[in-house]
Design a protein around this motif. Structure first.
Motif, PDB file in Angstrom:
ATOM      1  N   ASN A   1       3.426 -12.637   5.940  1.00  0.00           N
ATOM      2  CA  ASN A   1       4.805 -12.216   6.189  1.00  0.00           C
ATOM      3  C   ASN A   1       5.787 -13.152   5.464  1.00  0.00           C
ATOM      4  O   ASN A   1       6.206 -14.165   6.050  1.00  0.00           O
ATOM      5  CB  ASN A   1       5.108 -12.208   7.685  1.00  0.00           C
ATOM      6  N   PRO A   2       6.125 -12.885   4.188  1.00  0.00           N
ATOM      7  CA  PRO A   2       5.605 -11.845   3.283  1.00  0.00           C
ATOM      8  C   PRO A   2       4.239 -12.236   2.729  1.00  0.00           C
ATOM      9  O   PRO A   2       3.782 -13.372   2.922  1.00  0.00           O
ATOM     10  CB  PRO A   2       6.658 -11.798   2.179  1.00  0.00           C
ATOM     11  N   HIS A   3       3.615 -11.325   2.003  1.00  0.00           N
ATOM     12  CA  HIS A   3       2.311 -11.592   1.436  1.00  0.00           C
ATOM     13  C   HIS A   3       2.400 -12.712   0.397  1.00  0.00           C
ATOM     14  O   HIS A   3       3.344 -12.779  -0.394  1.00  0.00           O
ATOM     15  CB  HIS A   3       1.731 -10.330   0.800  1.00  0.00           C
ATOM     16  N   TRP A   4       1.383 -13.557   0.382  1.00  0.00           N
ATOM     17  CA  TRP A   4       1.401 -14.750  -0.467  1.00  0.00           C
ATOM     18  C   TRP A   4       1.344 -14.404  -1.965  1.00  0.00           C
ATOM     19  O   TRP A   4       1.914 -15.117  -2.791  1.00  0.00           O
ATOM     20  CB  TRP A   4       0.208 -15.645  -0.124  1.00  0.00           C
ATOM     21  N   PHE A   5       0.704 -13.283  -2.343  1.00  0.00           N
ATOM     22  CA  PHE A   5       0.567 -12.956  -3.766  1.00  0.00           C
ATOM     23  C   PHE A   5       1.854 -12.402  -4.349  1.00  0.00           C
ATOM     24  O   PHE A   5       2.025 -12.362  -5.571  1.00  0.00           O
ATOM     25  CB  PHE A   5      -0.575 -11.947  -3.995  1.00  0.00           C
ATOM     26  N   LEU A   6       2.808 -11.968  -3.490  1.00  0.00           N
ATOM     27  CA  LEU A   6       4.101 -11.534  -4.005  1.00  0.00           C
ATOM     28  C   LEU A   6       4.884 -12.689  -4.603  1.00  0.00           C
ATOM     29  O   LEU A   6       5.769 -12.479  -5.451  1.00  0.00           O
ATOM     30  CB  LEU A   6       4.908 -10.859  -2.896  1.00  0.00           C
ATOM     31  N   LEU A   7       4.567 -13.895  -4.165  1.00  0.00           N
ATOM     32  CA  LEU A   7       5.215 -15.077  -4.728  1.00  0.00           C
ATOM     33  C   LEU A   7       4.894 -15.239  -6.204  1.00  0.00           C
ATOM     34  O   LEU A   7       5.709 -15.771  -6.971  1.00  0.00           O
ATOM     35  CB  LEU A   7       4.763 -16.320  -3.939  1.00  0.00           C
ATOM     36  N   PHE A   8       3.727 -14.748  -6.639  1.00  0.00           N
ATOM     37  CA  PHE A   8       3.286 -14.877  -8.028  1.00  0.00           C
ATOM     38  C   PHE A   8       3.444 -13.564  -8.801  1.00  0.00           C
ATOM     39  O   PHE A   8       2.870 -13.424  -9.883  1.00  0.00           O
ATOM     40  CB  PHE A   8       1.811 -15.310  -8.058  1.00  0.00           C
ATOM     41  N   LYS A   9       4.218 -12.617  -8.250  1.00  0.00           N
ATOM     42  CA  LYS A   9       4.541 -11.343  -8.894  1.00  0.00           C
ATOM     43  C   LYS A   9       3.279 -10.531  -9.212  1.00  0.00           C
ATOM     44  O   LYS A   9       3.083 -10.028 -10.325  1.00  0.00           O
ATOM     45  CB  LYS A   9       5.361 -11.572 -10.161  1.00  0.00           C
ATOM     46  N   VAL A  10       2.423 -10.398  -8.210  1.00  0.00           N
ATOM     47  CA  VAL A  10       1.174  -9.654  -8.346  1.00  0.00           C
ATOM     48  C   VAL A  10       1.128  -8.620  -7.236  1.00  0.00           C
ATOM     49  O   VAL A  10       1.494  -8.908  -6.086  1.00  0.00           O
ATOM     50  CB  VAL A  10      -0.050 -10.592  -8.273  1.00  0.00           C
ATOM     51  N   THR A  11       0.664  -7.407  -7.556  1.00  0.00           N
ATOM     52  CA  THR A  11       0.583  -6.336  -6.569  1.00  0.00           C
ATOM     53  C   THR A  11      -0.800  -6.319  -5.914  1.00  0.00           C
ATOM     54  O   THR A  11      -1.795  -6.773  -6.499  1.00  0.00           O
ATOM     55  CB  THR A  11       0.851  -4.979  -7.235  1.00  0.00           C
ATOM     56  N   GLU A  12      -0.853  -5.761  -4.712  1.00  0.00           N
ATOM     57  CA  GLU A  12      -2.112  -5.698  -3.971  1.00  0.00           C
ATOM     58  C   GLU A  12      -3.083  -4.700  -4.593  1.00  0.00           C
ATOM     59  O   GLU A  12      -4.302  -4.888  -4.533  1.00  0.00           O
ATOM     60  CB  GLU A  12      -1.830  -5.333  -2.509  1.00  0.00           C
ATOM     61  N   GLU A  13      -2.584  -3.654  -5.201  1.00  0.00           N
ATOM     62  CA  GLU A  13      -3.462  -2.667  -5.840  1.00  0.00           C
ATOM     63  C   GLU A  13      -4.258  -3.288  -6.985  1.00  0.00           C
ATOM     64  O   GLU A  13      -5.469  -3.072  -7.112  1.00  0.00           O
ATOM     65  CB  GLU A  13      -2.616  -1.505  -6.359  1.00  0.00           C
ATOM     66  N   ASP A  14      -3.588  -4.082  -7.814  1.00  0.00           N
ATOM     67  CA  ASP A  14      -4.290  -4.746  -8.928  1.00  0.00           C
ATOM     68  C   ASP A  14      -5.330  -5.733  -8.412  1.00  0.00           C
ATOM     69  O   ASP A  14      -6.430  -5.858  -8.971  1.00  0.00           O
ATOM     70  CB  ASP A  14      -3.288  -5.460  -9.836  1.00  0.00           C
ATOM     71  N   ILE A  15      -4.980  -6.440  -7.328  1.00  0.00           N
ATOM     72  CA  ILE A  15      -5.925  -7.414  -6.760  1.00  0.00           C
ATOM     73  C   ILE A  15      -7.177  -6.703  -6.256  1.00  0.00           C
ATOM     74  O   ILE A  15      -8.313  -7.152  -6.512  1.00  0.00           O
ATOM     75  CB  ILE A  15      -5.244  -8.215  -5.628  1.00  0.00           C
ATOM     76  N   ARG A  16      -7.008  -5.586  -5.584  1.00  0.00           N
ATOM     77  CA  ARG A  16      -8.171  -4.866  -5.052  1.00  0.00           C
ATOM     78  C   ARG A  16      -9.031  -4.282  -6.175  1.00  0.00           C
ATOM     79  O   ARG A  16     -10.263  -4.295  -6.089  1.00  0.00           O
ATOM     80  CB  ARG A  16      -7.697  -3.756  -4.114  1.00  0.00           C
ATOM     81  N   GLU A  17      -8.391  -3.809  -7.241  1.00  0.00           N
ATOM     82  CA  GLU A  17      -9.164  -3.260  -8.358  1.00  0.00           C
ATOM     83  C   GLU A  17      -9.992  -4.346  -9.038  1.00  0.00           C
ATOM     84  O   GLU A  17     -11.157  -4.127  -9.393  1.00  0.00           O
ATOM     85  CB  GLU A  17      -8.216  -2.605  -9.369  1.00  0.00           C
ATOM     86  N   VAL A  18      -9.422  -5.528  -9.195  1.00  0.00           N
ATOM     87  CA  VAL A  18     -10.173  -6.642  -9.795  1.00  0.00           C
ATOM     88  C   VAL A  18     -11.336  -7.046  -8.889  1.00  0.00           C
ATOM     89  O   VAL A  18     -12.455  -7.309  -9.354  1.00  0.00           O
ATOM     90  CB  VAL A  18      -9.235  -7.837 -10.063  1.00  0.00           C
ATOM     91  N   CYS A  19     -11.096  -7.090  -7.589  1.00  0.00           N
ATOM     92  CA  CYS A  19     -12.159  -7.461  -6.648  1.00  0.00           C
ATOM     93  C   CYS A  19     -13.308  -6.455  -6.703  1.00  0.00           C
ATOM     94  O   CYS A  19     -14.493  -6.837  -6.656  1.00  0.00           O
ATOM     95  CB  CYS A  19     -11.598  -7.545  -5.235  1.00  0.00           C
ATOM     96  N   ILE A  20     -12.980  -5.169  -6.812  1.00  0.00           N
ATOM     97  CA  ILE A  20     -14.024  -4.140  -6.868  1.00  0.00           C
ATOM     98  C   ILE A  20     -14.869  -4.303  -8.128  1.00  0.00           C
ATOM     99  O   ILE A  20     -16.103  -4.208  -8.094  1.00  0.00           O
ATOM    100  CB  ILE A  20     -13.387  -2.741  -6.799  1.00  0.00           C
ATOM    101  N   ARG A  21     -14.230  -4.576  -9.245  1.00  0.00           N
ATOM    102  CA  ARG A  21     -14.972  -4.745 -10.505  1.00  0.00           C
ATOM    103  C   ARG A  21     -15.867  -5.985 -10.472  1.00  0.00           C
ATOM    104  O   ARG A  21     -16.957  -5.992 -11.045  1.00  0.00           O
ATOM    105  CB  ARG A  21     -13.999  -4.814 -11.678  1.00  0.00           C
ATOM    106  N   ILE A  22     -15.422  -7.030  -9.813  1.00  0.00           N
ATOM    107  CA  ILE A  22     -16.258  -8.240  -9.704  1.00  0.00           C
ATOM    108  C   ILE A  22     -17.452  -7.989  -8.791  1.00  0.00           C
ATOM    109  O   ILE A  22     -18.583  -8.414  -9.078  1.00  0.00           O
ATOM    110  CB  ILE A  22     -15.412  -9.426  -9.201  1.00  0.00           C
ATOM    111  N   LEU A  23     -17.222  -7.276  -7.667  1.00  0.00           N
ATOM    112  CA  LEU A  23     -18.315  -7.020  -6.727  1.00  0.00           C
ATOM    113  C   LEU A  23     -19.340  -6.038  -7.301  1.00  0.00           C
ATOM    114  O   LEU A  23     -20.523  -6.108  -6.949  1.00  0.00           O
ATOM    115  CB  LEU A  23     -17.748  -6.472  -5.413  1.00  0.00           C
TER     116      LEU A  23
END
Length: 426
Positions: free
Chosen positions: A244-266
Motif C-alpha cells: 500500500n502502494p505496491h513496492w514495484f510502482l516505485l520503480f515504474k514497473v507494472t504487475e502484468e510485466d512482472i507476472r509474465e517474466v515470472c512465468i517465462r522463468i518458471l
C-alpha cells in the motif's frame, strides 16, 4: 517530435528556456542506445531458424544448450559473472537475426564468450576458449578426456571462432554495451531495507542467472526483470513486501510485466533435458538440405547466364538487330536537301554538340599540338632563310675581297714589270 528545452545563460539577463530545433529524420541515421536491445513482437513470431525449417522446441533447446555451455566455460575460465551474462545475451540476440541452420551454435557460443571477455575487460586467449569447449563436449558425451591436438582442424576452428566474433559484432551493429539487472537487485533491496536478508538476495541472484537462458532480456528492460526476480523470490520464501502502494510502482514497473517474466522463468524448470547429439543431428539434416538448395540455385543462375550469353552471341540476334535498324531508318522522315555550305556548318555544329567533354578536350589538345608544330616549322623556315641570306652576304664579301685582292696583285705585277723594263732601257 517532442522538443528538448535547452537553458541559455547570460551575465546580464536571467536564464531563459528556449525550445531546441527538432532533429530531421534523414532516413540514414544510426542511433545506438540501450533501448535497441529490446526486439519487437514481430521478431519472436517467425525467427530465421523457423524460416529454414527448424521447429520452435528445437530452437529453444539449442538456445538453452548454448547458454549453458557459455556459463560452464566461463566458470572453467574463471571469468566474472558479468562476462558470462554478456556472452549469453550476445548469443540470444545473434540468433534472432540469423539461423541455427546456417551458423553452428557451438562456434557462435565460442565467439560470444570470447567477445564478452574483451568487452568486460577480462580478456582470455582463444586457445583456452577452444580447449574448454572441447573439454565440456567430452564430459557431456562421457568420453575419455584427451587434450586437443594442434593440427589443421584446430587452425580451421580457430579461424571460424574469429569469424564468428566478427559476425556477432556486425549483427549487433557494434553496440556491445549491456545493462545487467544484477546491480539493480542490490539497489532495490537496499531501498526496501532487505539488504541483510541473505536468502532473499541469493535466490533473486540465482533467478537472474537462470533468466539469461530465456528470451526475457530481449522483451523487457532490466528494471522489470530485477523486480520480477525479487517478486518471485519473495513469493517462494513467503516474505511480505509493501502493498500500500505496491513496492514495484516505485520503480515504474507494472504487475502484468512482472507476472509474465515470472512465468517465462518458471517454464524453464519444466523443460525436460535433451540430448545434444540429437539436436546436432536435426540441425545437420536441415543444413544439408539448405546447402543442396543453395547449390541448385547457383547452378540455375549459371545456366541462365550461359543461355543469355548464347542468345547475345547468336547470329539471329544480330540479324534481327540489323533489320530493326533498317526499319527505323526507312521509317524516319527524309530531310530536305540543303546547300553544301549550310550543310557543312550545320553538321559541324551537330558534331560539336554530340561530342563528350573528353572528346572536345582531346580535339582541342590535338589542334593545339598541330598549331605548335606549324609554328615550329615556320620558325625553322625563317631561320633557314636568314641563314641563307647571311651565307649569301658572306660569300659576296669574300668574292669582293678576292676580286680586290686579285686586282691589287695584278696592279703590283704590272708596276713591277714596268719598273724592270725602264731599268733595262737605262
Amino acid at each position: 517530435m517532442a522538443t528538448i528545452p535547452t537553458i541559455v545563460q547570460n551575465q546580464s539577463k536571467p536564464s531563459v528556456t528556449t525550445p531546441a530545433k527538432p532533429i530531421k529524420n534523414t532516413g540514414r541515421k544510426i542511433v545506438l542506445t540501450l533501448h535497441n536491445c529490446l526486439l519487437p513482437e514481430s521478431a519472436f513470431k517467425e525467427t530465421p531458424s523457423q524460416a529454414d525449417g527448424l521447429d520452435i522446441e528445437t530452437e529453444t533447446d539449442l538456445r538453452i544448450l548454448g547458454c549453458e555451455m557459455i556459463q560452464t566455460a566461463g566458470i572453467l575460465l574463471k571469468l566474472p559473472q558479468v562476462a558470462m551474462a554478456t556472452g549469453q545475451m550476445y548469443l540470444q540476440r545473434f540468433y534472432y537475426s540469423k539461423s541455427f541452420v546456417r551458423y553452428p551454435m557451438e562456434t557462435m557460443a565460442m565467439g560470444s564468450i570470447y567477445l564478452a571477455s574483451k568487452v568486460e575487460e577480462k580478456p582470455c586467449r582463444i586457445r583456452d576458449v577452444i580447449n574448454v569447449f572441447h573439454h565440456i563436449k567430452q564430459v557431456r558425451a562421457q568420453k575419455t578426456i584427451s587434450p586437443l591436438i594442434v593440427d589443421q582442424n584446430y587452425i580451421e576452428l580457430k579461424n571460424q571462432v574469429i569469424k564468428a566474433e566478427r559476425r556477432i559484432l556486425k549483427e549487433l551493429g557494434f553496440c556491445v554495451h549491456v545493462k545487467h539487472p544484477h546491480k539493480l537487485i542490490v539497489v532495490y533491496l537496499q531501498l526496501l531495507q532487505y539488504e541483510k536478508n541473505r536468502q532473499l538476495m541469493q535466490l533473486a541472484w540465482n533467478y537472474m542467472n537462470d533468466a539469461l537462458r530465456t528470451d526475457v532480456f530481449m522483451r523487457f528492460p532490466p528494471e522489470t526483470i530485477a523486480c520480477a526476480c525479487i517478486y518471485l523470490t519473495a513469493r517462494k520464501i513467503g516474505l511480505p513486501l509493501p502493498n500500500n502502494p505496491h513496492w514495484f510502482l516505485l520503480f515504474k514497473v507494472t504487475e502484468e510485466d512482472i507476472r509474465e517474466v515470472c512465468i517465462r522463468i518458471l517454464q524453464l524448470y519444466k523443460r525436460a533435458k535433451v540430448n545434444p547429439e540429437e539436436l546436432e543431428s536435426k540441425v545437420d539434416g536441415l543444413r544439408r538440405i539448405y546447402q543442396a538448395n543453395k547449390q541448385k540455385q547457383a547452378q540455375k543462375e549459371q545456366e541462365n547466364s550461359k543461355t543469355e550469353d548464347k542468345k547475345a552471341d547468336s547470329p539471329t540476334a544480330s540479324t534481327s538487330k540489323e533489320l530493326n535498324r533498317r526499319d527505323k531508318k526507312e521509317k524516319s522522315p527524309k530531310t530536305p536537301p540543303l546547300s553544301s555550305k549550310y550543310h557543312s556548318s550545320h553538321k559541324s555544329k551537330k558534331d560539336r554538340r554530340s561530342r563528350s567533354p573528353y572528346d572536345r578536350k582531346r580535339e582541342y589538345s590535338s589542334k593545339r599540338h598541330k598549331s605548335r608544330s606549324r609554328d615550329r616549322e615556320l620558325d625553322r623556315s625563317r631561320e633557314r632563310r636568314q641563314d641563307d641570306k647571311r651565307g649569301r652576304g658572306i660569300s659576296r664579301k669574300y668574292d669582293d675581297y678576292d676580286r680586290s685582292k686579285s686586282s691589287r696583285d695584278g696592279r703590283e705585277s704590272r708596276d713591277g714589270r714596268e719598273s724592270r723594263d725602264e731599268k733595262r732601257k737605262h
